[in-house]
Design an enzyme around this catalytic site. Structure first.
Site, PDB file in Angstrom:
ATOM      1  N   GLU A  57     -11.096   6.282   4.075  1.00 48.40           N
ATOM      2  CA  GLU A  57     -10.101   5.711   4.982  1.00 48.40           C
ATOM      3  C   GLU A  57     -10.240   6.264   6.395  1.00 48.40           C
ATOM      4  OE1 GLU A  57      -6.207   4.850   3.342  1.00 48.40           O
ATOM      5  OE2 GLU A  57      -6.939   5.267   1.328  1.00 48.40           O
TER       6      GLU A  57
ATOM      7  N   ASP B 196       0.852  -1.177   0.000  1.00 39.74           N
ATOM      8  CA  ASP B 196       0.000   0.000   0.000  1.00 39.74           C
ATOM      9  C   ASP B 196       0.902   1.246   0.000  1.00 39.74           C
ATOM     10  OD1 ASP B 196      -2.267   1.613   0.098  1.00 39.74           O
ATOM     11  OD2 ASP B 196      -3.267   0.331   1.571  1.00 39.74           O
TER      12      ASP B 196
END
Length: 1003
Positions: free
Chosen positions: A808, A618
């Site tokens: 997020e 990520d």
């Protein structure tokens, strides 16, 4: 103070202070102020004129203020600020888009006073030329070094500025620094070091050098050619303002030493091109470089063409002719992929392998030559990282430009470009934006999930992007998590059933369809258990849940969080992305970051599950690992990560990886395995044969056919939680009063990950809001957002409320967000529902607490985040399509209940998992006897493998229970009801009906 007085003061200061600027020449015009920072320019954003900050994440934008300074070089104030930037950040002064652009063409350059800190850091200074406004202009950049102390006047001649090829409009508006349409300037501050700064008196100075108002460019920095053919290098002259040349321009050219051998691989050429005075701007001449054919198989070879320019600004790069690689086995598309990979891998250097393991952000490509220089394997667009204009054509041209750079490497290994297309090609203006995954989970329709994936893949690939960082296979266990809407639901069986989306994206599981122009490589993320992070466990900034710790037993890990990845591997998913989160499974290791868990990535994913794709990290995730940077690299590669997403740190990563391999701390066999996995997918995608964008499908982007799929998905995702008195569906003859913050806001309706990472409220993307959908359906509709209009005389009210966009950890509950409706939304519900029969639609990424108002609401709909097609919502409200959606997550009574999930021992929610009323058909009649019969038939269907019949029988039983239970749901009803839906998804139809019969008896 008047400007004349200021200039007099400056002149006096020049005679007194050693750091003052040299007096201007007598024949030079007076400087023209741009910014004095005395308060004349506000802090604002487009379209108004103003100064604003920006950055790579929430912590990166600097702080700015107008500060009183006794030592200010001009006036009494300066622009001062502080910064602590991890990615990138800076500030901009944009001129008003509602006013004409500024003309700077009469001046030599721009200058300003800088309060030096003597830190040796480079500061980039950009000016904005041409286009529609400051945010849709070309960027031209240069830099200065802070290697002094105190005030110093920095002069930047316009001739020092170079075009930023990483910033779009792709290919430029005209690739010429015209200076006649200037829209402002920007400064990029140093990253990685905390600091402060002060700036004063930005002004234009000097007289333009007419001899340098012409620019010479080449058609491309890299000119590939097949061996034996003649390369053509186009040389163009252009002038400021498109005026004919006032003086002649000459370009002397000569081939130079590259990796090709003169006389063997090509015929050397040299000469001079002359553009006489009066030549029209845009005139092009061509230099031909003949190459020679031999019988040897060879890697690509380069032939630099050096250009010496007189009378104009020279190109920023020396163009390179590249004789394409040829005759090598890896280039033979007839060979099996494994043989092509083995051949290519055996030829590569360690540096080339390290480059393949590296992924950079497009915004980092301020020097596009680094793509070849570092042999980069991949680029990405982060959320909101788009070309300008944000069109399919610009995307394709941008990516082709990056891909062209790979032609200058020995083996011409193509880039694989990736984007987060998590609900359609959501970075692209005009794309079809699907409901977020939580809505797709509510449809319970695997076929539809596959169609949404297919539409997404077609639109993504048509812009030149072959790789999608989707789907998220997280099993969301706590709706306080800011990513919960990225999950298909809280039940791993539901998530598994929706993984048909992988086939929509990739095609058949064996990868044979990946070469098609409408398929992309998919990414299963975030491995593993990111949906199980505990509230309050995050240590990332102000996040509460995201990137936190998941604490589970091994059995829970296997059954809940790992199960979707088994399914994804079986479906042939091409890549997997680990989670930022940490995992604690009681093995004595404590909470360990997933990017460091070799037992899970190497041991489980690759070895046990047999995953043969590659693992991509990520965004900057390895930076969260313990130790120094070398330890980060060593740990991540050792754990099984094959490619690192290091957006702005690609140079540091490749250097560290090479050093660690040379030192023996990372085995070259591990590197070879990683690179082989990456190359395999590139071959499967057909990138070696077709590296450039296939835009044949671009006309279908946002097309009626694609939007029809999204419209059906929006309709099927609507979950009818309550429908007292059969209020829904509405009749078109009824007068309907529409209110609420989300009735006419497509930005709220599409949510996060829409054009930008966090998304935004307002008119952000093309599409149809819920209100527009109701009107287009032909309804008699009156709209009042805040319900301030009179409420008398209406048959029904529709109040559309819910959340504003987030993504997020920014959206974690407790990080500025909650599960409660806003005060304005509560007021709108109260007013409308007190005045008439009302339906409340909740547009949100997760359940909202509504229990205190449930009695006053006649109909309640969970609308989730339905995407751009609000007509799909109108379809079910007016009965054009039936309500068929079911809750993909449990709807809690209060936040104190969280986390609450199907299968919990204590389970007493507002609405259970799987709940969803229907308007499809008349509810079947019957009671316990009917349920016994349905159970027997469902068990028989299960034995005979008749899934369609089994599902239909369980659905009939579910509708019976819902009719009897009504609004009086107790724990005795909810728990077996939710269990039944899980059993249905796992194919145990007889047991599912048994559970529903138990719920029926308790109702």
């Amino acid at each position: 103070m008047r400007r004349t007085a200021l200039l007099a003061s400056a002149a006096l200061l020049a005679g007194l202070l050693p750091w003052a600027a040299t007096a201007r020449a007598a024949d030079e015009p007076a400087p023209v102020p741009v910014d004095r920072f005395e308060g004349e320019i506000p802090f604002a954003t487009q379209p108004a004129e103003g100064i604003f900050t920006w950055g790579g994440d929430g912590d990166d934008p600097p702080t700015l203020r107008l500060a009183d300074r006794a030592d200010a070089p001009e006036g009494g104030k300066v622009l001062a600020g502080g910064y602590d930037i991890s990615g990138y950040g800076g500030f901009t002064h944009d001129f008003a888009a509602t006013a004409p652009a500024h003309d700077w063409s009469a001046h030599r350059g721009i200058r300003f006073w800088w309060d030096g800190r003597n830190n040796g850091r480079k500061i980039a200074f950009e000016i904005k030329d041409g286009g529609a406004n400051g945010e849709a202009s070309e960027l031209w950049t240069t830099s200065f070094t802070d290697d002094f102390t105190g005030w110093k006047q920095i002069e930047l001649p316009f001739t020092d500025f170079v075009y930023r090829t990483d910033y779009q409009p792709v290919g430029g508006i005209d690739h010429v620094l015209g200076l006649k349409e200037m829209w402002g300037y920007a400064l990029t501050l140093p990253a990685g070091t905390k600091g402060d700064f002060a700036l004063d008196d930005v002004e234009l100075y000097g007289t333009a050098d007419q001899a340098l108002r012409a620019t010479v460019t080449t058609g491309a920095p890299v000119v590939p050619v097949q061996e034996g053919r003649t390369a053509e290098v186009r040389v163009t002259v252009a002038t400021t303002g498109d005026q004919p040349l006032a003086d002649p321009v000459t370009v002397t050219y000569a081939t130079a030493d590259g990796t090709a051998t003169a006389g063997t691989d090509y015929t050397p050429v040299s000469g001079t091109l002359t553009f006489p005075a009066g030549t029209a701007s845009g005139t092009t001449r061509t230099v031909e470089v003949p190459t020679r054919r031999d019988r040897a198989a060879e890697p690509a070879e380069t032939i630099p063409l050096k250009l010496t320019v007189t009378g104009a600004k020279a190109p920023t790069e020396t163009p390179q002719v590249v004789v394409d690689a040829h005759g090598l086995p890896y280039l033979d598309a007839r060979l099996p992929v494994r043989k092509r990979v083995a051949d290519l891998l055996g030829r590569m250097s360690l540096a080339e392998k390290a480059g393949q393991m590296t992924q950079a952000e497009r915004g980092a490509m301020t020097r596009p030559g680094d793509i070849a220089g570092y042999a980069l394997g991949s680029l990405l667009s982060g959320g909101g990282s788009t070309p300008t204009p944000n069109t399919p054509e610009a995307w394709a041209k941008m990516i082709d430009g990056f891909q062209l750079r790979t032609r200058a490497t020995r083996y011409q290994i193509p880039l694989i470009y990736g984007v987060d297309a998590v609900h359609g090609h959501n970075n692209l203006t005009g794309a079809t934006v699907m409901p977020h995954n939580i809505g797709i989970g509510a449809t319970r329709d695997p076929s539809l999930a596959q169609q949404t994936g297919a539409v997404t893949a077609a639109e993504v690939r048509a812009t030149g992007v072959p790789w999608d960082f989707a789907p998220c296979l997280c099993v969301s266990r706590d709706e306080r998590w800011g990513r919960s809407y990225e999950s298909f639901g809280e039940d791993p069986a539901l998530v598994e059933s929706m993984e048909t989306v992988i086939q929509g994206l990739q095609g058949r599981a064996d990868g044979r369809d990946l070469k098609r122009g409408d398929k992309v490589l998919a990414t299963a993320k975030h491995f593993v258990a990111d949906g199980g992070t505990a509230y309050g466990s995050s240590t990332t900034g102000t996040y509460t849940t995201d990137q936190g710790v998941t604490t589970v037993t091994r059995e829970q890990l296997e059954d809940i969080h790992l199960a979707p990845y088994r399914e994804a591997v079986d479906r042939g998913v091409g890549t997997v992305m680990p989670s930022y989160s940490s995992l604690d499974i009681g093995d004595g290791k404590g909470a360990v970051k997933m990017h460091a868990r070799g037992d899970m990535i190497n041991g489980v994913l690759k070895d046990r599950l047999g995953f043969d794709g590659f693992v991509i990290s990520d965004w900057n995730a390895i930076d969260q690992l313990p130790g120094d940077y070398a330890a980060h690299v060593r740990t991540a590669v050792g754990a099984g990560l094959d490619m690192m997403m290091v957006p702005y740190g690609y140079k540091d990563f490749t250097a560290a990886l090479i050093d660690e391999v040379k030192a023996g701390r990372i085995g070259e066999d591990r590197v070879d395995d990683a690179v082989a996995r990456i190359l395999t997918q590139k071959f499967r995608l057909g990138l070696f044969e077709h590296p450039y964008a296939d835009t044949g499908g671009a006309a279908a982007i946002g097309s009626p056919a694609h939007r029809e799929v999204a419209r059906r998905a929006a309709a099927e995702s609507q979950v009818l939680l309550k429908n007292a008195g059969g209020l829904l569906p509405l009749k078109k003859s009824e007068k309907v009063y529409v209110a609420g913050s989300n009735a006419d806001d497509i930005g709220n309706q599409t949510g996060g990950w829409t054009l930008t990472w966090q998304g935004a409220s307002g008119d952000t993307v093309p599409g149809t809001t819920v209100l527009q959908g109701l009107r287009r359906a032909g309804g008699d509709v009156t709209y009042s957002k805040d319900a301030s209009a009179p409420t008398g005389g209406y048959d029904a009210g529709v109040v559309v409320v819910g959340e504003t966009p987030y993504a997020e950890g920014v959206g974690d509950v407790g990080n500025g967000h909650s599960l409660s409706l806003s005060a304005a939304d509560r007021a709108a519900v109260d007013k409308v529902c007190a005045a008439m029969k009302c339906a409340v639609l909740i547009v949100s990424g997760r359940p909202q607490l509504i229990g205190d108002r449930l009695d006053e609401i006649d109909a309640l709909v969970a609308s989730w985040l339905p995407g751009t097609e609000g007509e799909g919502v109108a379809d079910v409200l007016y009965g054009e399509r039936p309500f068929t959606g079911q809750l993909p997550v449990t709807w809690p009574r209060s936040e104190a209940q969280l986390p609450v999930n199907v299968g919990d021992t204590s389970y007493d929610p507002q609405f259970p998992y799987g709940w969803g009323l229907t308007t499809r058909t008349r509810i079947p009649e019957g009671g316990t006897a009917t349920l016994r019969d349905l159970g027997a038939r469902a068990a028989a269907a299960e034995r005979h493998g008749d899934d369609r019949a089994g599902r239909a029988l369980v659905t009939r039983a579910r509708l019976l229970v819902q009719r009897k239970a009504g609004d009086h749901l107790t724990q005795a009803v909810s728990r077996p009801f939710a269990d039944a839906d899980h059993l249905l998804l796992t194919g145990r139809y007889g047991k599912a009906v048994e559970k529903l019969a138990q719920a029926y008896r308790a109702a």
